[in-house]
Design a protein around this motif. Sequence first.
Motif, PDB file in Angstrom:
ATOM      1  N   GLY A  24       5.685  36.181  -2.064  1.00  0.00           N
ATOM      2  CA  GLY A  24       5.049  35.333  -2.530  1.00  0.00           C
ATOM      3  C   GLY A  24       4.499  35.703  -4.104  1.00  0.00           C
ATOM      4  O   GLY A  24       5.449  36.507  -4.578  1.00  0.00           O
TER       5      GLY A  24
ATOM      6  N   ARG B 279       8.857  33.660  -2.871  1.00  0.00           N
ATOM      7  CA  ARG B 279       8.986  32.895  -1.518  1.00  0.00           C
ATOM      8  C   ARG B 279       9.666  31.566  -1.464  1.00  0.00           C
ATOM      9  O   ARG B 279      10.049  31.190  -0.251  1.00  0.00           O
TER      10      ARG B 279
ATOM     11  N   ARG C 203      15.289  32.961  -2.225  1.00  0.00           N
ATOM     12  CA  ARG C 203      15.487  33.855  -0.840  1.00  0.00           C
ATOM     13  C   ARG C 203      16.822  33.715  -0.442  1.00  0.00           C
ATOM     14  O   ARG C 203      17.294  34.886   0.163  1.00  0.00           O
TER      15      ARG C 203
END
Length: 313
Positions: free
Chosen positions: A90, A121, A126
């Motif tokens: 995050g 995030r 990712r």
Amino acid sequence: MKNIYKNSQQNIKKAKRLLKKNKVIAVPTETVYGLAGNAYSSSSIKKIYKLKKRPKINPLIIHYYDIKSAKRDVYINKDFLKLYKKFSPGPITFILKKKKKSKVSYLANANLKTIAIRFPRNKIIRSLLKILEFPLAIPSANISSALSPVSSQDVLDEFGNKIKFILDDGQTNIGLESTVISLYDKIQIIRPGLINLKQIKQVLKKQISSLKKTNRIVSPGILKKHYSPGIPIELNSKKKDYNAAFIVLGKKYKKDKDVFNLSKNNNLNEAARKLYKTLRKIKNLGYKKINVVKIPNIKIGIAINDRLKKAAN
Ligand code: TXA
Ligand code: MG
């Protein structure tokens, strides 16, 4: 469009190939778009600083897929683990002590004892971090002191053809950079963001301070002038000046070509999401001045005011 690549397995693999060759590409995150390079490669870090015209004393945030990979480069502690569990992946960045054996280029962290680490995030970044054998240094994808980009078009706006590969994920969700917290020596928030002091105190169950002017030195990059559209900005305005653009919040403002409403419903998250886009639009329309109404200094409003103050400097 040219240089812009949609999210696909194939394009993630292409991004990996480029990064392995120490090229610099642009990537989405949930906060703002960034310029990404191999954090273990001094040659890629040099390219980032050059592209951004960034002072070498201003260190970069190193982005990881998970704790396991971050542990190669920093010493973690209990406070970190608590915050990580609650907020990562995050929009929060942790400053921790760098390990001697870390392979992060000393150029990336301005030769400091510490490194700033973050676990973004956004799904695309990712999935890229997951398949790389090295972490990524990712500063916001703007020329130093200018406005941060919140779409791939904004990145093109900043760098034109100098960035040949931009992974696209539309408009970013949050629209302001991550909260930066130092967990080394003294616990301190050095850049406000969506995750605020109150939430952090609740997790750590202790008193912590936000950055005082006197110890700005802990973050060499917290430059006074920053996030700037390059035109004068006046804050806490009740009305607009002649020929100025007027940035407002709430229902009471009538529609007008010079009025730019960040959120008719007074929703501060929406206002944060729209802030940089609105400033960029106003700049591109050729306005010579901006008035901004008072923004409530609560929740993400604290981060909005932080950016506006620096933009107005
Ligand atoms: O949301 C974000 O954090 C975005 C996205 C792309 O991840 N990145 C970002 O990076 O905002 P950048 O380089 O624009 O801002 C990083 C900030 C700078 O103010 C820098 O001075 C500070 O983090 N910083 C980085 N490493 C540090 C360190 N070791 N000690 C103190 N401050 C550090
Ligand atoms: Mg930046």
